[in-house]
Design a protein around this motif. Structure first.
Motif, PDB file in Angstrom:
ATOM      1  N   ARG A  16       0.858  -1.186   0.000  1.00 51.34           N
ATOM      2  CA  ARG A  16       0.000   0.000   0.000  1.00 51.34           C
ATOM      3  C   ARG A  16       0.894   1.237   0.000  1.00 51.34           C
ATOM      4  NH1 ARG A  16      -2.555  -3.011   4.544  1.00 51.34           N
ATOM      5  NH2 ARG A  16      -1.495  -1.499   5.830  1.00 51.34           N
ATOM      6  N   PRO A  17       1.074   1.859  -1.179  1.00 48.80           N
ATOM      7  CA  PRO A  17       1.957   3.033  -1.235  1.00 48.80           C
ATOM      8  C   PRO A  17       1.382   4.208  -0.458  1.00 48.80           C
ATOM      9  CG  PRO A  17       0.850   2.702  -3.338  1.00 48.80           C
ATOM     10  CD  PRO A  17       0.475   1.534  -2.458  1.00 48.80           C
ATOM     11  N   ALA A  18       2.274   5.063   0.040  1.00 47.24           N
ATOM     12  CA  ALA A  18       1.854   6.254   0.775  1.00 47.24           C
ATOM     13  C   ALA A  18       1.236   7.299  -0.145  1.00 47.24           C
ATOM     14  CB  ALA A  18       3.043   6.854   1.519  1.00 47.24           C
ATOM     15  N   GLY A  19       1.487   7.194  -1.434  1.00 52.78           N
ATOM     16  CA  GLY A  19       0.933   8.130  -2.411  1.00 52.78           C
ATOM     17  C   GLY A  19       1.244   7.649  -3.818  1.00 52.78           C
ATOM     18  N   GLU A  20       0.793   8.398  -4.786  1.00 54.17           N
ATOM     19  CA  GLU A  20       1.012   8.023  -6.179  1.00 54.17           C
ATOM     20  C   GLU A  20       2.499   8.002  -6.535  1.00 54.17           C
ATOM     21  OE1 GLU A  20      -1.403  10.160  -9.019  1.00 54.17           O
ATOM     22  OE2 GLU A  20      -3.007  10.309  -7.539  1.00 54.17           O
ATOM     23  N   ALA A  21       3.248   8.996  -6.078  1.00 60.82           N
ATOM     24  CA  ALA A  21       4.679   9.061  -6.386  1.00 60.82           C
ATOM     25  C   ALA A  21       5.408   7.847  -5.816  1.00 60.82           C
ATOM     26  CB  ALA A  21       5.278  10.357  -5.838  1.00 60.82           C
ATOM     27  N   GLU A  22       5.035   7.438  -4.613  1.00 64.32           N
ATOM     28  CA  GLU A  22       5.675   6.273  -3.985  1.00 64.32           C
ATOM     29  C   GLU A  22       5.323   4.988  -4.739  1.00 64.32           C
ATOM     30  OE1 GLU A  22       5.356   9.440  -0.883  1.00 64.32           O
ATOM     31  OE2 GLU A  22       4.057   8.692  -2.449  1.00 64.32           O
ATOM     32  N   GLY A  23       4.089   4.888  -5.205  1.00 62.47           N
ATOM     33  CA  GLY A  23       3.662   3.718  -5.964  1.00 62.47           C
ATOM     34  C   GLY A  23       4.430   3.563  -7.262  1.00 62.47           C
TER      35      GLY A  23
END
Length: 180
Positions: free
Chosen positions: A34-41
């Motif tokens: 579960r990424p912390a946000g889109e950039a992390e994903g």
């Protein structure tokens, strides 16, 4: 039976939070991510190794899309019993290993400690970005010590390099806000 993991819990100081591990996936010890946000994903797809709380720095064996999410497998974890011990563990990467976020996005860690203003009035400070059911929420620390949650990607939330601006939020979003 869940294996107890005894690796390093805290990442080195130059690491950025990418997200958390979710439920075990399959018999080879993979986990939902579960990424912390889109950039992390997007960033995690380009990394060869990450720091996992409770495990330390580990090579990524595989990471792939699964439905609307991601599944990650590590060389050091090849059984579901061992993977179970990592459920909810935080995943980090060195800041210098991360690609520049696309489209003006920011990594969630960059939002921490930013002041939050609602309709121009000080409201609090971003304490953390939480990934909840595929959406990111800002946990905002209020001056009296209580917290409020704000949706990060709502049309009335604007993130700048030095503040989070909430403009004309819907009635009832903020505790004690009964609207106009």
């Amino acid at each position: 039976m869940t294996e107890r993991l005894t690796g390093q819990v805290e990442p080195p100081g130059d690491h950025v939070l990418l997200g958390r591990l979710g439920k075990v996936f399959g018999l080879a010890g993979a986990l939902h991510f579960r990424p912390a946000g889109e950039a992390e994903g997007r960033a995690i797809l380009e990394l060869d190794e990450v720091f996992v709380a409770g495990l330390g720095t580990v090579p990524v064996r595989e990471i792939r899309r699964h439905g609307n999410g991601l599944v990650i497998a590590f060389d050091a974890v090849r059984r579901p019993e061992r993977a179970q011990g990592l459920v909810n563990a935080r995943v980090y990467a060195p800041a210098e290993a991360l690609p520049e976020p696309a489209g003006g996005a920011l990594y969630a860690d960059a939002l921490r400690d930013l002041p939050v203003f609602i309709d121009g009035q000080p409201f609090g400070t971003v304490a953390e970005v939480l990934g909840v059911s595929g959406a990111e929420l800002l946990a905002v620390e209020r001056p009296l010590g209580n917290q409020a949650l704000l949706p990060l990607h709502a049309p009335y939330v604007q993130v700048t390099a030095d503040a989070v601006l909430v403009i004309d939020p819907p009635a009832g979003l903020i505790d004690g806000d009964d609207g106009p």
